[in-house]
Write an enzyme that holds these catalytic residues in place. Structure first.
Site, short mmCIF file in Angstrom:
data_model
loop_
_atom_site.label_atom_id
_atom_site.label_comp_id
_atom_site.label_asym_id
_atom_site.label_seq_id
_atom_site.Cartn_x
_atom_site.Cartn_y
_atom_site.Cartn_z
N LYS A 49 2.30 11.39 6.84
CA LYS A 49 1.53 11.19 7.99
C LYS A 49 2.01 11.71 9.26
O LYS A 49 1.87 13.10 9.17
CB LYS A 49 1.45 9.30 8.16
CG LYS A 49 0.65 8.85 7.25
CD LYS A 49 0.06 7.73 7.72
CE LYS A 49 -0.85 7.23 6.36
NZ LYS A 49 -0.66 6.25 5.56
N ASP A 104 9.41 3.02 2.04
CA ASP A 104 8.02 3.72 2.20
C ASP A 104 8.02 3.61 3.79
O ASP A 104 7.44 2.65 4.29
CB ASP A 104 7.08 3.27 1.26
CG ASP A 104 5.83 4.18 1.58
OD1 ASP A 104 5.84 4.81 2.67
OD2 ASP A 104 4.87 3.91 1.11
N PHE A 154 0.94 -1.27 -0.10
CA PHE A 154 -0.04 -0.20 0.12
C PHE A 154 0.88 1.18 -0.01
O PHE A 154 1.70 1.48 0.94
CB PHE A 154 -0.94 0.02 1.23
CG PHE A 154 -1.73 1.18 1.16
CD1 PHE A 154 -3.13 1.14 0.08
CD2 PHE A 154 -1.41 2.49 1.79
CE1 PHE A 154 -3.75 2.38 0.32
CE2 PHE A 154 -2.29 3.51 1.50
CZ PHE A 154 -3.45 3.58 0.80
C1 PLP Z 1 -0.87 6.22 4.14
C2 PLP Z 1 0.33 5.50 3.41
C3 PLP Z 1 0.45 6.14 1.80
C4 PLP Z 1 -0.16 7.40 1.39
O1 PLP Z 1 -0.16 8.53 2.03
P1 PLP Z 1 -1.42 9.51 1.98
O2 PLP Z 1 -1.01 10.84 2.92
O3 PLP Z 1 -2.72 8.86 2.12
O4 PLP Z 1 -1.30 9.60 0.32
C5 PLP Z 1 1.70 5.66 1.47
N1 PLP Z 1 2.46 4.83 1.95
C6 PLP Z 1 2.08 4.32 2.99
C7 PLP Z 1 3.14 3.02 3.72
C8 PLP Z 1 1.04 4.51 3.72
O5 PLP Z 1 0.71 3.90 5.14
#
Ligand code: PLP
Length: 415
Positions: free
Chosen positions: A266, A237, A152
């Site tokens: 985040k 990520d 994700f």
């Molecule tokens: C939440 C998330 C994203 C995307 O972030 P947004 O601010 O919602 O676009 C990307 N990678 C990971 C691992 C995430 O948990």
């Protein structure tokens, strides 16, 4: 147009009033728990009916320091009185100090600021492709990136192109080419997928949306070595896993690994404004030149001021240590449920994925029951539940969370 309503947004008092209104006018891209938050402070939120809940989700880790952390609110207020947006057409006095603080925190030379997590991932993919053409010498248009099954990384068209979640992916084609997905944690599969055109491997050090899926021991160090050996960039990520969540600043550091690029988001915005970034060393980052990438809001002074305050909170190591200190208690309490309505519990730092026996209840049902006991959490897929309380939670408050979950599964077993 729906028929005009004179009292569409008046006479709102109960949770149900707001839910009915939202259902009518806000797109149905979420299916929230029936709680309408009005006020929030620290680990606690209060709904429009005055019910109080412990927030054990923390905005998917966007609220690692709790709601309205005083130092972060102060940084935002101070900056609101100075300047909020310049665009990158001009310099601002907050961007440089933010980049220094974040670079030092994660051990990288340079920062490219964006806003949302998906934008940071998109940015990292663009940097990797460009690095492939300019540095590695990949033939034009051939750059190839390896991703993990169950990933994700956000919701943009390119990112959902390599998602294997049908809900996220289906009926949004045509899809962006250039990606190969391999089983998460399978080093041999990655090695087999690498070609002369491969520029990067994109990996979550822990898969949050997958239910806090932790890769096998040795996977991340092995991937680091493989990427170095094959001249491939390792992109970690850390948007959900990073910034203190697992008891280290970055989840990669838990395994002693340094990636080539980090995507952050985040918690970087302190729960106040969206702030995301890519961090990399100069030899990688400098493939980006004026005009080749950008964002109207990325690096704005308000975001930079809040982002720097977040970095300052993490620079002391206090929150990371606290998460590490509570990991044992958290794991013990959740492991005690395994065999008693819970099939498996995965814990790292203050982050847990809990597979409830699907015969017993869905993750969504468990969340509804937890909410009745005053704890907010979020299901992921099927019967998996995710807990990610703010890093400011105390041992006693954490016990309230695990006790509430124990009650929910016990009551479900008693039918
Ligand atoms: C939440 C998330 C994203 C995307 O972030 P947004 O601010 O919602 O676009 C990307 N990678 C990971 C691992 C995430 O948990």
């Amino acid at each position: 147009m729906t028929e005009p309503s004179t009292n569409l947004s008046t006479n709102l008092s109960s949770n149900q009033d707001y839910i009915a209104l939202e259902d009518r006018v806000a797109a149905h891209n979420y299916s929230p728990l029936p709680v309408v938050v009005e006020q929030a402070e620290g680990i606690w939120v209060t709904d429009v009916e005055g019910n109080r809940y412990l927030d054990a989700l923390s905005g998917y880790s966007a609220l690692n320091f709790g709601h309205r952390h005083p130092a972060l609110v102060q940084a935002a207020k101070d900056q609101l009185d100075r300047s909020t947006l310049t665009s990158r057409a001009f310099h601002n006095d907050q961007l440089g100090p933010f980049c220094v603080a974040l670079g030092e925190l994660v051990g990288k030379d340079m920062i490219l600021p964006m806003n949302t997590g998906a934008e940071a991932v998109e940015t990292a993919l663009k940097i990797a492709r460009k690095w492939g053409y300019q540095v590695k010498g990949v033939a034009d248009g051939q750059a190839h990136i390896i991703v993990m099954d169950g990933n994700f990384h956000g919701r943009t068209t390119t990112i959902i192109s390599f998602s294997d979640d049908p809900e996220a992916h289906d009926e949004y084609g045509p899809y962006t080419p250039g990606f190969t997905s391999v089983p998460y944690g399978d080093l041999a599969a990655i090695e087999a997928a690498i070609t002369e055109h491969t520029v990067a491997v994109l990996v979550e050090p822990i898969q949050g949306e997958q239910g806090v899926k932790i890769p096998p021991e040795g996977f991340l160090p092995g991937l680091r070595q493989l990427c170095t050996d094959r001249q491939v960039l390792m992109i970690a990520d850390e948007i959900q896993a990073g910034l203190g969540r697992v008891g280290t600043t970055l989840a990669c550091q838990y395994e002693g690994v340094e990636a080539d690029l980090y995507t952050l988001g985040k918690a970087l915005g302190g729960g106040i404004v969206p702030v995301s970034a890519v961090a990399a060393d100069a030899e990688v980052m400098n493939v980006i030149t004026p005009g080749t990438h950008g964002s109207t809001f990325g690096g704005n002074p308000l975001a930079a001021a809040v982002g720097k305050a977040v970095c300052d909170l993490l620079a002391t190591g206090e929150h990371q240590r606290h998460a590490a200190d509570l990991e044992g208690q958290f794991r013990e309490a959740l492991q005690a449920l395994v065999g008693n309505g819970v099939e498996e519990a995965r814990v790292r730092g203050l982050w847990a994925g809990i597979d409830i026996d699907p015969e017993l209840m869905t993750g969504k049902d468990a969340c509804k029951q937890l909410a009745k006991k005053g704890v907010l959490a979020k299901d992921t897929h099927g019967s998996t539940l995710r807990l990610a309380p703010p890093l400011t939670i105390t041992a006693e408050e954490l016990k309230m969370v695990t006790d509430a979950l124990a009650e929910v599964v016990t009551e479900a077993q008693q039918g």
